[in-house]
Design an enzyme around this catalytic site. Structure first.
Site, PDB file in Angstrom:
ATOM      1  N   ASP A  37       1.071  -1.569  -0.365  1.00 32.12           N
ATOM      2  CA  ASP A  37      -0.071   0.018   0.197  1.00 32.12           C
ATOM      3  C   ASP A  37       0.992   1.569  -0.644  1.00 32.12           C
ATOM      4  O   ASP A  37       2.349   1.337   0.435  1.00 32.12           O
ATOM      5  CB  ASP A  37      -1.137   0.039   1.187  1.00 32.12           C
ATOM      6  CG  ASP A  37      -2.441  -0.696   0.971  1.00 32.12           C
ATOM      7  OD1 ASP A  37      -2.076  -1.704   0.627  1.00 32.12           O
ATOM      8  OD2 ASP A  37      -3.517  -0.318   1.811  1.00 32.12           O
ATOM      9  N   HIS A 179       3.500  -2.332   3.349  1.00 31.30           N
ATOM     10  CA  HIS A 179       3.924  -1.033   2.452  1.00 31.30           C
ATOM     11  C   HIS A 179       5.161  -0.309   2.075  1.00 31.30           C
ATOM     12  O   HIS A 179       6.106  -0.743   2.704  1.00 31.30           O
ATOM     13  CB  HIS A 179       3.594   0.266   4.013  1.00 31.30           C
ATOM     14  CG  HIS A 179       2.437   0.172   4.672  1.00 31.30           C
ATOM     15  ND1 HIS A 179       1.651  -0.683   4.934  1.00 31.30           N
ATOM     16  CD2 HIS A 179       0.948   0.318   4.222  1.00 31.30           C
ATOM     17  CE1 HIS A 179       0.607  -0.552   5.568  1.00 31.30           C
ATOM     18  NE2 HIS A 179       0.111   0.215   4.890  1.00 31.30           N
TER      19      HIS A 179
END
Ligand code: NI
Length: 564
Positions: A37, A179
């Site tokens: 992400d 991430h």
């Protein structure tokens, strides 16, 4: 609920107990989807390098604002077979936004991703903070993808901790959250990925995870994992087969129904912009076919297949003139020919015996054999003046000049080849001028270190008359090329009466007049004003450009015309 129903329910529960619950238990493939992400960011390129080495495809839920900052990374991830998905434009909590603002965030992200990739795509959504409710789901128009394994990488920023989460928490069907904007997430993810691969996991994109588990990626649906008892097969590389055909090999690419096949024939890696396979195609020369099948270019691409195809080329036929007819002989295959100036193909008339070749006719031929590439086209032009040319076409701008110069014995061919595009040499120019002058014997016994004996008379004549001068080292460089201004300077010296140089030189009309050497200025002025030399364009004279044999022929003809 009555007794009967209770009994039925009990039976169903018992029956269910007999069925395998986990794919693992059934020995089926274990699937998991790794997702990143918030990127792309400064570490994403390195992550892509490492994923490529492992042949692993992941899913990137990108923020539109970061996609705009790293469009090349977005495009590279897309072409690498990873899935590009949306994490909104600016990372707000969607449940706190109005419907209109939710849609604005999604459209902003989609626009940034579309611009980076260069096509209009549909992007699954990961809501920031996993925050989504029934209202948001009802307006987004794409599936919302959550997760079942939270590596908490944003919190620990520690590769070991991230690795332990991946190894300890992943199950069949897991969707893992990472991430790629944190440095420690990259090594942590890669160590975890290596461990999962060694445990037999197939790591796939989210869209492939859903497809292979038979789940529809429905708009407004929410997925956090996709375990299952059934697993559809992975996308197989297309099968590449080839069979002999006229002019080469007919290549067939076959892949699963519902996929689209993208391919290249030059050995390059196929991409979303490569040729789309529609029907068997003819490969006319050796090459490497590479192809992949895709359910969806965005994260639904299978691995590429590759096949090298050796396609021998038939040897070129030989054309000779015997009397008034052309005879064509080929070492292998059959000969096809044309007389109308069009390039011969497999459909052209079949050669069965000598072909009448009247003056002014161009004969072109190929040799062809099944499974092989056609030979190069060979041609024989019997010119209006009766010359034979293998490399001059009647529509060429220099045809008339070359035909005339060859007929007069001033320029020559070698086995029919005139080589019109080859640079003319100093020897060729001197030989022509010497012949034009009547081949008068030279007086002295000059000799030059680099001139062959048979050319000595011509060069001695040129030097004695001051038409040509040697270089400082005493050489004449007979095989050296000629520039346009050198040629013109020689012709100018040949002129008996030199016209007075005009006051308003026409040379200033050309933007490159400054390139003319001072020794050649008067000669260039004369050549342009008399029409012997024309610009290479309306504005350029290219004085230093080399003279081809075709140019030499037409320029000499124009120069000769001056005296008539
Ligand atoms: Ni986020």
């Amino acid at each position: 609920m009555g007794r009967r129903c209770l009994g039925l329910l009990l039976a169903l529960v018992l029956l269910a107990g007999l069925l395998p619950v986990h794919a693992e238990a059934a020995g089926g493939p274990k699937l998991a989807a790794v997702t990143f992400d918030d990127g792309p960011g400064p570490y994403t390129g390195q992550l892509l390098d490492e994923l490529e080495k492992r042949g692993v495809q992941v899913t990137f839920f990108m923020q539109g604002q970061n996609a705009s900052r790293y469009p090349d990374i977005v495009r590279r991830a897309y072409e690498g077979g990873h899935q590009i998905a949306s994490h909104t434009y600016s990372h707000p909590q969607l449940t706190k936004l109005s419907d209109k603002d939710v849609l604005g965030e999604l459209a902003g992200a989609a626009g940034a991703l579309d611009r980076a990739i260069g096509t209009h795509g549909i992007y699954m959504l990961r809501p920031p903070y996993g925050s989504v409710d029934a209202r948001v789901l009802s307006v987004i128009g794409v599936p919302a993808i959550l997760w079942s394994v939270d590596t908490r990488d944003w919190e620990s920023r520690n590769a070991d901790a991230i690795y332990r989460h991946i190894v300890n928490d992943t199950r069949d069907g897991s969707i893992l959250l990472l991430h790629d904007i944190h440095a420690a997430s990259i090594p942590g993810a890669l160590r975890g990925i290596d461990a999962l691969l060694s445990q037999g996991y197939e790591l796939v994109t989210v869209s492939e995870l859903l497809r292979r588990r038979g789940l529809e990626a429905a708009p407004g649906a929410r997925y956090a994992s996709a375990p299952g008892t059934t697993t559809l097969p992975a996308i197989a590389p297309p099968a590449i087969t080839a069979e002999a055909a006229p002019g080469g090999q007919r290549v067939t690419l076959s892949a699963e129904a519902g996929t689209t096949v993208y391919y290249t024939t030059d050995g390059s890696r196929p991409t979303s912009r490569s040729q789309v396979y529609a029907a068997p195609f003819l490969l006319e020369e050796s090459g490497t076919v590479r192809a992949f099948a895709a359910y969806d270019l965005n994260g639904g691409r299978g691995p590429a297949a590759e096949q090298k195809l050796e396609i021998p080329r038939v040897e070129a036929p030989v054309i000779t003139l015997e009397g008034e007819s052309a005879v064509i002989s080929a070492a292998a295959g059959e000969v096809r020919y044309t007389l109308d100036g069009t390039a011969p193909t497999a459909d052209a008339p079949l050669y069965e015996g000598p072909v009448p070749l009247p003056a002014g006719t161009l004969l072109q031929a190929i040799a062809a054999a099944s499974g092989c590439g056609n030979s190069p086209v060979v041609s024989l032009l019997r010119s209006q003046r009766g010359n034979l040319f293998t490399d001059v076409r009647p529509e060429a701008w220099y045809y008339q000049a070359v035909d005339e110069m060859v007929e007069r014995g001033l320029l020559s061919t070698e086995d029919g080849a005139f080589s019109p595009e080859r640079a003319a040499t100093r020897r060729e120019l001197v030989t022509v001028l010497y012949r034009l002058a009547g081949e008068s014997e030279s007086e002295g016994a000059l000799s030059f270190p680099d001139v062959k004996r048979e050319d000595t008379a011509a060069f001695a004549w040129a030097v004695e008359r001051g038409i040509l001068s040697g270089f400082d080292d005493g050489t004449l460089r007979p095989e050296g090329p000629l520039t346009r201004e050198q040629l013109v300077a020689v012709l100018y010296r040949m002129q008996m009466k030199k016209s007075a140089v005009s006051e308003e030189s026409g040379l200033y009309g050309f933007e490159d007049w400054g390139d003319i050497h001072s020794y050649a200025w008067d000669a260039m002025d004369w050549a342009v004003s008399s029409g012997v030399l024309r610009g290479v364009s309306g504005t350029r004279l290219a004085p230093g450009g080399l003279v081809t044999r075709a140019q030499l022929a037409s320029l000499l003809l124009r120069w000769q015309g001056l005296g008539e």
